[in-house]
Design a protein around this motif. Structure first.
Motif, PDB file in Angstrom:
ATOM      1  N   ILE A 312       2.477  -9.207  -1.747  1.00 33.83           N
ATOM      2  CA  ILE A 312       2.716  -7.999  -2.536  1.00 33.83           C
ATOM      3  C   ILE A 312       1.385  -7.452  -3.022  1.00 33.83           C
ATOM      4  O   ILE A 312       0.629  -8.156  -3.704  1.00 33.83           O
ATOM      5  CB  ILE A 312       3.659  -8.280  -3.715  1.00 33.83           C
ATOM      6  CG1 ILE A 312       4.994  -8.854  -3.217  1.00 33.83           C
ATOM      7  CG2 ILE A 312       3.894  -7.008  -4.522  1.00 33.83           C
ATOM      8  CD1 ILE A 312       5.944  -9.262  -4.319  1.00 33.83           C
ATOM      9  N   THR A 313       1.096  -6.202  -2.667  1.00 33.95           N
ATOM     10  CA  THR A 313      -0.135  -5.540  -3.077  1.00 33.95           C
ATOM     11  C   THR A 313       0.203  -4.370  -3.983  1.00 33.95           C
ATOM     12  O   THR A 313       1.061  -3.536  -3.645  1.00 33.95           O
ATOM     13  CB  THR A 313      -0.912  -5.015  -1.854  1.00 33.95           C
ATOM     14  OG1 THR A 313      -1.105  -6.077  -0.917  1.00 33.95           O
ATOM     15  CG2 THR A 313      -2.263  -4.451  -2.279  1.00 33.95           C
ATOM     16  N   HIS A 314      -0.447  -4.307  -5.145  1.00 36.78           N
ATOM     17  CA  HIS A 314      -0.179  -3.239  -6.108  1.00 36.78           C
ATOM     18  C   HIS A 314      -1.083  -2.044  -5.837  1.00 36.78           C
ATOM     19  O   HIS A 314      -2.299  -2.194  -5.704  1.00 36.78           O
ATOM     20  CB  HIS A 314      -0.407  -3.755  -7.527  1.00 36.78           C
ATOM     21  CG  HIS A 314      -0.117  -2.742  -8.592  1.00 36.78           C
ATOM     22  ND1 HIS A 314      -0.893  -2.586  -9.719  1.00 36.78           N
ATOM     23  CD2 HIS A 314       0.878  -1.806  -8.686  1.00 36.78           C
ATOM     24  CE1 HIS A 314      -0.393  -1.626 -10.465  1.00 36.78           C
ATOM     25  NE2 HIS A 314       0.676  -1.136  -9.868  1.00 36.78           N
ATOM     26  N   LYS A 315      -0.489  -0.854  -5.742  1.00 38.03           N
ATOM     27  CA  LYS A 315      -1.224   0.399  -5.584  1.00 38.03           C
ATOM     28  C   LYS A 315      -0.828   1.336  -6.723  1.00 38.03           C
ATOM     29  O   LYS A 315       0.256   1.204  -7.305  1.00 38.03           O
ATOM     30  CB  LYS A 315      -0.898   1.067  -4.247  1.00 38.03           C
ATOM     31  CG  LYS A 315      -1.087   0.186  -3.015  1.00 38.03           C
ATOM     32  CD  LYS A 315      -2.514   0.160  -2.560  1.00 38.03           C
ATOM     33  CE  LYS A 315      -2.647  -0.571  -1.222  1.00 38.03           C
ATOM     34  NZ  LYS A 315      -4.043  -0.521  -0.716  1.00 38.03           N
ATOM     35  N   THR A 316      -1.683   2.308  -7.003  1.00 33.79           N
ATOM     36  CA  THR A 316      -1.367   3.265  -8.073  1.00 33.79           C
ATOM     37  C   THR A 316      -1.500   4.718  -7.640  1.00 33.79           C
ATOM     38  O   THR A 316      -1.138   5.617  -8.394  1.00 33.79           O
ATOM     39  CB  THR A 316      -2.263   3.039  -9.301  1.00 33.79           C
ATOM     40  OG1 THR A 316      -3.636   3.183  -8.909  1.00 33.79           O
ATOM     41  CG2 THR A 316      -2.031   1.655  -9.902  1.00 33.79           C
TER      42      THR A 316
END
Length: 411
Positions: A312-316
């Motif tokens: 899981i990779t967090h992007k904004t």
């Protein structure tokens, strides 16, 4: 495309779609029970049907095969045994206790021919229809003021939510609200028993027996290898993880799922009410889902090392994330109502962002959202407007009202 179901994008030319023409279930709305049945107002049935017919004919005029939910379900219930089991399942899901009243209501429904029975289940069964029913139990006496034995299903014309095609498979969804939970049972029976779908080995990526909800308005097929799903008021993170793991276990084309968090409110019910894909490099968006700096929470889910976990990779940054996963240098986000502080929220409330792409750069929208529609045209999108004065009272637009079954693959 040899599959009876095939959707590998949001914008590939639409070939076959499932609709439901609003019926008597809309007439069974009353002010006292609007909230329970998830409506804000009561549509005028003759006009809502006229507008829906206009929508369906618009699709046909563009070479799209239109199928109807009630017809498919009636054809799926082709033996007395299947018909009886369906009625029992509907009553069980409606929380009708298995006592004398259960069988009286079942017998009443089974007394109709199949198509009329389906219409009656959709419309609901009023208590004054079965006058000889005796109140033998305390709970029946305490609820005697309530007008229905079987609640109406006025949300059925939003066929997008109970089930959705992803690739050559299907999600049969666990609906969040009690008023809609029976709806996905229809597609379960259609896929299992209708000659068009039965014995076709259709993969089920997510099933309605899961504990947590997921709804089709949150499911967007961005490309043949990327799905976006809204973490919304109607779709839970645990369901997104279950769906993603099922996908990764069962096929190899889809590589990633973008879990996009949106505000959990009535206005922003599903991802497709605030964000839709309308061309290879164009999207509609309601600006309020991003913060003042244009940021929002996006989680990229990909296969973990052991096939039982996810990376899981967090992007904004939505724009940059879309460019990355779609392999594009530029992407245009077209704001609902032009991003105006008045026109934006007003047209989003009337589903200005809920566009149905029927081909790349060609969309069906509600005529009432004239600010957004003109902006789409200014940006090179072909816009086909449909009537919407009564349809829009249900809080869903052209995408909500349609379940694509087959789209052409993109080049």
């Amino acid at each position: 495309m040899n599959h009876v179901l095939n959707v590998t994008s949001e914008i590939g030319k639409l070939r076959t779609v499932l609709l439901h023409r609003p019926g008597q279930e809309v007439e069974n709305l009353t002010p006292e029970y609007l909230q329970k049945l998830l409506f804000d107002d009561i549509p005028y049935l003759p006009i809502v049907q006229k507008e829906h017919d206009y929508f369906a004919q618009t699709l046909r005029d563009n070479g799209i095969e239109v199928l109807y939910l009630s017809t498919l379900l009636s054809e799926a219930l082709h033996t007395e045994e299947i018909k009886k089991q369906f009625v029992y399942d509907i009553l069980t899901e409606s929380k009708i206790s298995v006592d004398d009243s259960f069988y009286v209501i079942a017998d009443y429904l089974l007394s109709f021919d199949t198509s009329k029975m389906v219409e009656k289940i959709m419309a609901g069964v009023r208590k004054d229809e079965i006058e000889h029913m005796k109140k033998k139990h305390l709970y029946e006496i305490l609820t005697s003021h309530y007008p229905f034995y079987l609640d109406p299903m006025p949300n059925l014309y939003f066929t997008r939510d109970p089930s959705a095609v992803v690739g050559n498979g299907l999600t049969i969804n666990k609906m969040r609200e009690p008023a809609r939970q029976r709806e996905s049972l229809f597609m379960q029976y259609i896929v299992k028993y209708h000659p068009r779908f039965a014995n076709k080995d259709i993969p089920i990526w997510f099933n309605r027996d899961f504990e947590y909800p997921m709804e089709g308005g949150d499911e967007l097929v961005l490309s043949k290898d990327t799905i976006a799903i809204g973490i919304s008021a109607r779709t839970a993170a645990k369901s997104i993880e279950r769906f993603t793991l099922n996908l990764f276990h069962s096929q190899s084309d889809i590589k990633r799922v973008l879990a996009v968090e949106i505000p959990k409110s009535r206005a922003f019910m599903h991802l497709d009410t605030v964000f839709t894909m309308i061309d290879y490099d164009k999207f509609t968006i309601h600006s309020a889902i991003q913060d003042a700096d244009g940021k929002m929470d996006i989680y990229v889910l990909e296969k973990g090392p052991d096939n039982e976990t996810l990376n899981i990779t967090h992007k904004t940054n939505l724009l940059e994330t879309l460019k990355e996963v779609l392999g594009l240098k530029e992407i245009l986000l077209i704001p609902c109502g032009g991003g105006d502080m008045i026109a934006g929220p007003r047209e989003q409330w009337n589903d200005g962002s809920n566009t149905l792409a029927i081909a790349p750069g060609k969309v069906v929208t509600y005529d009432r959202n004239y600010v957004t529609n003109e902006l789409l045209r200014t940006n090179g999108v072909e816009v086909i407007e449909v009537l919407s004065s009564e349809l829009s009272r249900g809080r869903g637009g052209p995408r909500c009202m349609s379940m694509p079954l087959v789209r052409e693959a993109l080049d």
